[in-house]
Design a protein around this motif. Structure first.
Motif, mmCIF file in Angstrom:
data_model
loop_
_atom_site.group_PDB
_atom_site.id
_atom_site.type_symbol
_atom_site.label_atom_id
_atom_site.label_comp_id
_atom_site.label_asym_id
_atom_site.label_seq_id
_atom_site.Cartn_x
_atom_site.Cartn_y
_atom_site.Cartn_z
ATOM 1 N N VAL A 151 -13.254 32.880 -10.978
ATOM 2 C CA VAL A 151 -13.622 32.535 -9.599
ATOM 3 C C VAL A 151 -13.887 31.027 -9.505
ATOM 4 C CG1 VAL A 151 -15.397 32.871 -7.825
ATOM 5 C CG2 VAL A 151 -14.493 34.831 -9.050
ATOM 6 N N THR A 199 -15.175 27.416 -2.549
ATOM 7 C CA THR A 199 -15.292 28.782 -2.048
ATOM 8 C C THR A 199 -15.069 29.822 -3.145
ATOM 9 O OG1 THR A 199 -14.339 27.893 -0.033
ATOM 10 C CG2 THR A 199 -14.529 30.283 -0.159
ATOM 11 N N HIS A 200 -16.034 30.680 -3.325
ATOM 12 C CA HIS A 200 -15.871 31.796 -4.261
ATOM 13 C C HIS A 200 -15.165 32.942 -3.546
ATOM 14 C CE1 HIS A 200 -19.155 30.944 -7.509
ATOM 15 N NE2 HIS A 200 -18.173 30.078 -7.532
ATOM 16 N N ILE A 201 -14.119 33.466 -4.169
ATOM 17 C CA ILE A 201 -13.411 34.578 -3.514
ATOM 18 C C ILE A 201 -14.140 35.909 -3.726
ATOM 19 C CG2 ILE A 201 -11.091 33.582 -3.387
ATOM 20 C CD1 ILE A 201 -10.528 35.090 -6.069
ATOM 21 N N ILE A 202 -15.042 35.944 -4.704
ATOM 22 C CA ILE A 202 -15.891 37.121 -4.926
ATOM 23 C C ILE A 202 -17.314 36.598 -5.107
ATOM 24 C CG2 ILE A 202 -16.304 39.190 -6.351
ATOM 25 C CD1 ILE A 202 -13.580 38.702 -7.672
ATOM 26 N N ASN A 203 -18.291 37.332 -4.584
ATOM 27 C CA ASN A 203 -19.682 36.897 -4.761
ATOM 28 C C ASN A 203 -20.064 36.949 -6.241
ATOM 29 O OD1 ASN A 203 -22.734 37.969 -4.980
ATOM 30 N ND2 ASN A 203 -22.522 36.534 -3.296
ATOM 31 N N ARG A 236 -20.660 36.187 4.136
ATOM 32 C CA ARG A 236 -20.090 37.008 5.212
ATOM 33 C C ARG A 236 -20.159 36.226 6.546
ATOM 34 N NH1 ARG A 236 -18.104 39.013 1.814
ATOM 35 N NH2 ARG A 236 -18.756 40.729 0.492
ATOM 36 N N ASP A 251 -20.666 31.205 -1.749
ATOM 37 C CA ASP A 251 -20.518 32.328 -2.667
ATOM 38 C C ASP A 251 -20.063 33.589 -1.928
ATOM 39 O OD1 ASP A 251 -20.562 33.582 -5.080
ATOM 40 O OD2 ASP A 251 -22.735 33.870 -5.161
ATOM 41 N N ASP A 252 -18.880 33.495 -1.342
ATOM 42 C CA ASP A 252 -18.287 34.622 -0.612
ATOM 43 C C ASP A 252 -19.207 35.106 0.520
ATOM 44 O OD1 ASP A 252 -16.319 36.485 -0.024
ATOM 45 O OD2 ASP A 252 -17.127 37.994 -1.388
#
Lengths: 118, 231
Positions: free
Chosen positions: A98, B64-68, B48, B45-46
Motif C-alpha cells: 500500500v 493515498t492508501h488504497i486500503i486502510n 470514507r 488512510d483510505d
C-alpha cells in the motif's frame, strides 16, 4: 464404534486435502510432513485408544485420554500462535505494498504536473 | 517562546496521518501554511470522507492508501516519502487539532542545535483536561513499553514527534496500528539515538477524544505489541 469410523473417514479426507494442497504447491514440504504425521497420529489414536494409555504411562500422565486432550490443546495453542505471527507478518507486507502504491501515485501526479507546466 | 526562521521551516516535513478527518484537516493545514510550513504531507488512510480532497486543495502532498492500514501503516508511508525526499527534519502530528502548531519550534530546536536525534512531545498527565481513562491508558502504554523494550519514557504514546533525517532512516518499523508508538521508542533505544522529551500542550475536544483508543483497542494494541516483541 461410530466415532471411530467417523474419525477414520474424516481423517482420510483431511489427509487427501493435505496431499492435494501440496500437489497444488499451496503447502511447503515441511508443512506436508507435519500435517500428515499429525493426522496419521489422530487416526491411529482414534482407532486404537490403548496406544495413548501406554504413552501416558511412559510420560507419567494418569490416563491416555487425558494425555491426548492435553497434547491436542498444546498443539492447538502453538498453531494459533504461529497463525497470529504469520498474520502480523502478512499485515506488515500488505502495508508495504500500500505504501509503495501511495508513493508511486504521488510521483506520477507530480511528473504529470511538470509535463503539463512545460 | 522559541522561534525558527523561514529558511529552517522549509527544511521541515510535517507528516499527518489522517483517517476520516475532513472536519479538522482543513483548519490544521491552513494554520500550518499560515505559520510558514510548506512541506505538508497528509497520508489519507483510505478515508470514507473527503479528507484527501481537502488536503489536496490546500496544497498538501497527499499519499493515498488504497486500503486502510492504521496509524502505523500511515506513518510508515509518510516516513518513506520523507526519506525519499531527503528531508532533514520530520515532524509527525495528529490531524484532529489536539497538537498546537506553536509547539513545533520547541520540538525542532534540540535537533537544530545538534543536541538530539529524536524529540517527543510529552503531554501533561497531571492536567485536569486529560480524561482519567486516557491518563491510565497512557501510563499502561508507558509501563508495557518499558517492560517489553527496556526503555522508560514519560510519554510513549504521544503522536507529536520530531526526527532528524539521519535518525529516521535508522528506524526499522513494522507495526500497522497504534503499537507503532511503542515500536518507535524501542527503535530509538535499539539504535542508541539521542532522545529528548519536551513538554507540549494538548487540546482535548469532544472530537479528538472520540478519535482516541478505546479500551478494546488498547487490549488489541497490547497483543500486537507482544507480537512486535516476538518478531
Amino acid at each position: 464404534m461410530i466415532i471411530r469410523i467417523a474419525v477414520l473417514i474424516f481423517g482420510l479426507w483431511v489427509l487427501l486435502q493435505i496431499i492435494f494442497k501440496y500437489r497444488d504447491r499451496k503447502m511447503s514440504l515441511t508443512g506436508l510432513i507435519f500435517w500428515l504425521v499429525l493426522w496419521a497420529v489422530i487416526i491411529a489414536v482414534a482407532n486404537h485408544p490403548q496406544i495413548t494409555d501406554k504413552i501416558a504411562k511412559l510420560v507419567g500422565v494418569g490416563r491416555g485420554t487425558d494425555m491426548a486432550v492435553f497434547a491436542a490443546i498444546l498443539i492447538l495453542l502453538y498453531l494459533i500462535f504461529r497463525i497470529y505471527i504469520k498474520i502480523t507478518e502478512i499485515e506488515s507486507q500488505i502495508s508495504e505494498v500500500v505504501k509503495h502504491i501511495a508513493i508511486i501515485k504521488v510521483k506520477r501526479k507530480k511528473i504529470g504536473k511538470t509535463v503539463k507546466g512545460e | 517562546m522559541i522561534k525558527i526562521i523561514t529558511k529552517e521551516k522549509s527544511k521541515i516535513f510535517i507528516i499527518i496521518p489522517a483517517f476520516n478527518e475532513a472536519k479538522t484537516i482543513g483548519k490544521l493545514l491552513t494554520e500550518l501554511k499560515k505559520a510558514g510550513y510548506k512541506n505538508l504531507v497528509v497520508i489519507d488512510d483510505d478515508s470514507r470522507d473527503n479528507t484527501g480532497q481537502i488536503a489536496q486543495k490546500l496544497g498538501a502532498t497527499v499519499l493515498t492508501h488504497i486500503i486502510n492500514r492504521g496509524l502505523g501503516g500511515a506513518l510508515r508511508t509518510g516516513f518513506a516519502y520523507a526519506i525519499a525526499k531527503k528531508a532533514n527534519i520530520i515532524i509527525t502530528m495528529d490531524a484532529d487539532l489536539q497538537h498546537r502548531i506553536e509547539n513545533i519550534p520547541n520540538l525542532v530546536k534540540p535537533i537544530l542545535d545538534g543536541k538530539a536525534d529524536v524529540v517527543i512531545g510529552k503531554r501533561k498527565f497531571s492536567s485536569q483536561k486529560m480524561p482519567v481513562k486516557r491518563k491510565i491508558a497512557n501510563q499502561v502504554g508507558n509501563i508495557f513499553t518499558q517492560a517489553f523494550f527496556g526503555f522508560r519514557v514519560a510519554d510513549s504514546q504521544s503522536g507529536f514527534r520530531c526526527f532528524s533525517g539521519s535518525a529516521l532512516k535508522k528506524l526499522k518499523l513494522y507495526s500497522n496500528r497504534m503499537e507503532i508508538s511503542s515500536e518507535i521508542i524501542a527503535e530509538i533505544h535499539r539504535n542508541q539515538l539521542r532522545f529528548s522529551e519536551v513538554p507540549i500542550t494538548t487540546i482535548y475536544t469532544k472530537y479528538s477524544l472520540s478519535k482516541g483508543q478505546s479500551f478494546k483497542n488498547g487490549i488489541k494494541t497490547l497483543l500486537r505489541l507482544i507480537a512486535v516483541r516476538l518478531r
